[in-house]
Design a protein around this motif. Structure first.
Motif, PDB file in Angstrom:
ATOM      1  N   GLY A   1      19.240  37.786  86.543  1.00 57.46           N
ATOM      2  CA  GLY A   1      18.385  37.618  85.369  1.00 57.46           C
ATOM      3  C   GLY A   1      18.981  36.684  84.341  1.00 57.46           C
ATOM      4  N   VAL A   2      20.303  36.766  84.145  1.00 57.27           N
ATOM      5  CA  VAL A   2      20.964  35.894  83.170  1.00 57.27           C
ATOM      6  C   VAL A   2      20.886  34.435  83.621  1.00 57.27           C
ATOM      7  N   ILE A   3      21.191  34.174  84.888  1.00 57.37           N
ATOM      8  CA  ILE A   3      21.136  32.796  85.380  1.00 57.37           C
ATOM      9  C   ILE A   3      19.712  32.254  85.291  1.00 57.37           C
ATOM     10  N   LYS A   4      18.731  33.075  85.651  1.00 55.48           N
ATOM     11  CA  LYS A   4      17.326  32.638  85.560  1.00 55.48           C
ATOM     12  C   LYS A   4      16.964  32.291  84.125  1.00 55.48           C
ATOM     13  N   LEU A   5      17.380  33.131  83.185  1.00 56.49           N
ATOM     14  CA  LEU A   5      17.095  32.875  81.769  1.00 56.49           C
ATOM     15  C   LEU A   5      17.747  31.586  81.312  1.00 56.49           C
ATOM     16  N   TRP A   6      18.996  31.369  81.706  1.00 53.52           N
ATOM     17  CA  TRP A   6      19.692  30.153  81.289  1.00 53.52           C
ATOM     18  C   TRP A   6      19.043  28.905  81.878  1.00 53.52           C
TER      19      TRP A   6
ATOM     20  N   ALA B   1      13.523  23.231  89.141  1.00 53.70           N
ATOM     21  CA  ALA B   1      13.190  23.691  90.491  1.00 53.70           C
ATOM     22  C   ALA B   1      14.429  23.709  91.381  1.00 53.70           C
ATOM     23  N   SER B   2      15.286  22.724  91.236  1.00 52.84           N
ATOM     24  CA  SER B   2      16.489  22.649  92.072  1.00 52.84           C
ATOM     25  C   SER B   2      17.439  23.795  91.768  1.00 52.84           C
ATOM     26  N   LEU B   3      17.683  24.055  90.487  1.00 56.69           N
ATOM     27  CA  LEU B   3      18.575  25.163  90.117  1.00 56.69           C
ATOM     28  C   LEU B   3      17.960  26.504  90.513  1.00 56.69           C
TER      29      LEU B   3
ATOM     30  N   LEU C   1      19.495  29.466  92.976  1.00 58.46           N
ATOM     31  CA  LEU C   1      19.578  30.874  92.575  1.00 58.46           C
ATOM     32  C   LEU C   1      18.923  31.774  93.613  1.00 58.46           C
ATOM     33  N   VAL C   2      17.746  31.402  94.094  1.00 58.10           N
ATOM     34  CA  VAL C   2      17.050  32.206  95.111  1.00 58.10           C
ATOM     35  C   VAL C   2      17.870  32.264  96.387  1.00 58.10           C
ATOM     36  N   TRP C   3      18.418  31.120  96.802  1.00 56.67           N
ATOM     37  CA  TRP C   3      19.229  31.111  98.032  1.00 56.67           C
ATOM     38  C   TRP C   3      20.437  32.032  97.893  1.00 56.67           C
ATOM     39  N   LEU C   4      21.127  31.933  96.761  1.00 52.92           N
ATOM     40  CA  LEU C   4      22.335  32.732  96.577  1.00 52.92           C
ATOM     41  C   LEU C   4      22.000  34.216  96.520  1.00 52.92           C
ATOM     42  N   ARG C   5      20.964  34.569  95.789  1.00 51.58           N
ATOM     43  CA  ARG C   5      20.584  35.988  95.705  1.00 51.58           C
ATOM     44  C   ARG C   5      20.192  36.534  97.071  1.00 51.58           C
ATOM     45  N   ASN C   6      19.406  35.774  97.812  1.00 49.66           N
ATOM     46  CA  ASN C   6      19.008  36.228  99.141  1.00 49.66           C
ATOM     47  C   ASN C   6      20.217  36.391 100.058  1.00 49.66           C
ATOM     48  N   THR C   7      21.178  35.479  99.941  1.00 50.20           N
ATOM     49  CA  THR C   7      22.380  35.554 100.773  1.00 50.20           C
ATOM     50  C   THR C   7      23.201  36.792 100.436  1.00 50.20           C
ATOM     51  N   VAL C   8      23.401  37.049  99.159  1.00 55.52           N
ATOM     52  CA  VAL C   8      24.161  38.229  98.730  1.00 55.52           C
ATOM     53  C   VAL C   8      23.469  39.506  99.197  1.00 55.52           C
ATOM     54  N   GLU C   9      22.173  39.617  98.957  1.00 60.25           N
ATOM     55  CA  GLU C   9      21.459  40.850  99.280  1.00 60.25           C
ATOM     56  C   GLU C   9      21.335  41.066 100.776  1.00 60.25           C
TER      57      GLU C   9
END
Length: 472
Positions: free
Chosen positions: A223-228, A272-274, A278-286
Motif C-alpha cells: 500500500g505504501v509503495i502504491k501510494l508513493w 504504469a511501469s512502476l 509492484l504487481v510482479w513483486l507482490r505476486n512473486t512474494v505471495e
C-alpha cells in the motif's frame, strides 16, 4: 486546556492527536496544551528549523510542559545551546542543552550526579505527507512505555508540537558508521535480537482511536509503495515538469534507469511501469512465501539509526554489544510489515549511500553472514515465544525470503528518493544546474542527492530482479 497538562485528561491514539488539534484550532491559542498518550501536545506551536531561538523556545516550552511547579519554571528560564545533528535524511535534528540554575533538582543525564543541564532532541518533521505523524507518534510513545524491554531504556518521548516533537537525549552514544561498525563481530547479532524483540514483543496493531486492533494483520509494504507511485505521478504532472522538458527527461532516466531509450517518458508510462513492477513483486512474494510472517517492523534500520555506546570504542574495556550499548532509533517508518523485509532492508543498508546517494553494492553481506544473522534473530524470537528451536529447513527458507525482500527494499527506497526529489522541484529547492552529472555520480559526491539515491536503488532493484529470474 491551557498551561500545564493534566494527566487525567489524556487522549489516546491517532484520533486523540486529531481531537487535540481541532480543539486548539477552535481556541486559536498557541499555548493550548493537551495530553495525548500521556505526553504534552501543543498543536499550534511550530519550530523554524533555520532559527536557533525558535528551536530553543520549542525545547523549553515542551520540556516545561512535561514538568510541574518549580521544575517547569527553571526550564523556562534556562539558557539554551543548539547543536545540529547530521545524518538525518527525513527530519531536521537538533540537540538542545538547557542550562538550569544551580539549585536545580533535575534528574541528570550522566553519572547520577545533580545536574545543571537537561539535554533533549528536537525533531522537526520532514517528508510532508509521506508519514502519518499521528500514527507514528502513537507507536513511538507506546514503544517508549516499554523501554528497557523492547527499545533502549534511554529512549522517551518528552512531548509533541505542531511540526515535530521533543525526545530524550541519550548521552555517550554515537551513530554507527557503515565501514567501521556494521562489520564488527557481535553488532549484527544484537541488532537481530533487538529486531526480534520489536517484532514479537510489541503488538503495534492500533485503530484510529488508539485501541489495539483485532483485525488480521496486513503488510503495509504494498500500500505504501502504491501510494508513493501515485504521489510521484501527481508531482510529475505539475506545472514545472510540464514547462521544462529537461526535467521530465532527467526524472525519466532516474525513475526507469533500465530503459534504453533516453527520450523522456510520459507520466502515464512512468506510473504504469512502476505499478507493473509492484504487481510482479507482490505476486512473486505471495506465490513463493504465502505464509511469510507479518509483524510490527521498524522498516528503516540503517547505520544512522543505530547508536553505539562510547565504551564499545575503548579497546581496553570489556563492553559487549547488548541492549544497553546498542540503541536502535527513529521508528518513523515503523508499520506492520513482513518480518523478513525488515531484516532484508538492514542487509541492503550495509551498502550505505546515506551520505552521498551512492550505495556500494559490493558491500552486500554474503550467505554465511546472512545465516548467522538470521540464527541470532530466530534464537531471540524463539525465546520470546517459548517456542522450539528453529531447524535448518526454516533457516533456509528465511534466507530465501530475505534475499527476495532485498528487491522490495530497493524498490521502496528507490521510489522514496525520486519522490523526495520531485518534492524539491515543487518547492523550488531542486538545482537544475549540474543535475545530470549529479544523477550519474560524476559530481558533488560529498553531498546528499535524493534523485541520485533513488536512481541507484531502482537500478539495483532491476539488477536483482533479472538475477532472480535467471536462477528461477
Amino acid at each position: 486546556m491551557n498551561g500545564a497538562p493534566s494527566p487525567s485528561s489524556s487522549l489516546t491514539g491517532p484520533g486523540g492527536y486529531a481531537r487535540a488539534r481541532a480543539e486548539a484550532t477552535r481556541l486559536a491559542d498557541a499555548t493550548t496544551t493537551s495530553v495525548v498518550e500521556h505526553r504534552p501536545y501543543l498543536p499550534l506551536l511550530n519550530v523554524d528549523p533555520t532559527d536557533e531561538a525558535s528551536i530553543i523556545h520549542v525545547a523549553k516550552t515542551v520540556a516545561s510542559a512535561a514538568k510541574h511547579g518549580g521544575e517547569a519554571e527553571r526550564i523556562q528560564t534556562s539558557e539554551g545551546k543548539v547543536t545540529v545533528i547530521t545524518g538525518g535524511l527525513t527530519n531536521a535534528l537538533f540537540k538542545v542543552d538547557l542550562v538550569l540554575a544551580n539549585n536545580s533538582t533535575s534528574p541528570t543525564n550522566t553519572d547520577g550526579n545533580a545536574a545543571t543541564t537537561i539535554s533533549v532532541l528536537v525533531r522537526a518533521f520532514g517528508a510532508e505527507g509521506m508519514i502519518d505523524r499521528d500514527l507514528e507518534t502513537t507507536h513511538y510513545a507506546r514503544l517508549c512505555h516499554q523501554r528497557g524491554a523492547i527499545v533502549h531504556a534511554g529512549l522517551d518521548l518528552v512531548g509533541r508540537f505542531g511540526n515535530g516533537r521533543v525526545e530524550t537525549w541519550i548521552p555517550n552514544m554515537r551513530q554507527a558508521c557503515i565501514v567501521g561498525d556494521l562489520g564488527r563481530e557481535g553488532l549484527s547479532a544484537e541488532v537481530a535480537r533487538q529486531m526480534a524483540r520489536l517484532h514479537y514483543g510489541y503488538d503495534g496493531n492500533i485503530t484510529p482511536d488508539g485501541e489495539d486492533g483485532e483485525e488480521s494483520r496486513q503488510p503495509s509494504l504494498w500500500g505504501v509503495i502504491k501510494l508513493w507511485i501515485e504521489e510521484l505521478a501527481g508531482d510529475l504532472s505539475g506545472e514545472k515538469f510540464r514547462e521544462d522538458a529537461r526535467l521530465m527527461e532527467l526524472f525519466s532516466r532516474a525513475v526507469l534507469p533500465w530503459r534504453k531509450d533516453e527520450a523522456p517518458c510520459s507520466v502515464a508510462e512512468i506510473k504504469a511501469s512502476l505499478a507493473a513492477e509492484l504487481v510482479w513483486l507482490r505476486n512473486t512474494v505471495e506465490a513463493r512465501f504465502p505464509n511469510a510472517p507479518v509483524v510490527f517492523c521498524h522498516n528503516d534500520v540503517n547505520a544512522a539509526n543505530i547508536l553505539l555506546h562510547a565504551s564499545l570504542d575503548d579497546e581496553s574495556a570489556t563492553a559487549s554489544y547488548d541492549r544497553e550499548t546498542v540503541c536502535v532509533i527513529d521508528y518513523e517508518y515503523g508499520a506492520t510489515n513482513y518480518a523478513m523485509y525488515d531484516l532484508a532492508n538492514f542487509v541492503c543498508e550495509h551498502c550505505g549511500g546515506n551520505d552521498n546517494g551512492v550505495p556500494d553494492f559490493g558491500r552486500i553481506p554474503g550467505a554465511e553472514w546472512l545465516e548467522s544473522f538470521l540464527r541470532a534473530y530466530t534464537e531471540e524470537r524463539d525465546e520470546i515465544l517459548s517456542a522450539k528451536e528453529s531447524n535448518e529447513a526454516e533457516l533456509s527458507e528465511l534466507c530465501a525470503q530475505a534475499e527476495l525482500f532485498q528487491l522490495a527494499s530497493n524498490l521502496y527506497w528507490g521510489i522514496w528518493g525520486t519522490l523526495q526529489a520531485a518534492g524539491e522541484v515543487k518547492d523550488g529547492s531542486f538545482k537544475m544546474e549540474g543535475a545530470e552529472s549529479r544523477l550519474l555520480g560524476e559530481s558533488e559526491l560529498d553531498a546528499w542527492d535524493n534523485l541520485r539515491y533513488g536512481r541507484n536503488r531502482l537500478a539495483r532493484y532491476r539488477t536483482c530482479k533479472e538475477s532472480l529470474m535467471q536462477t528461477s
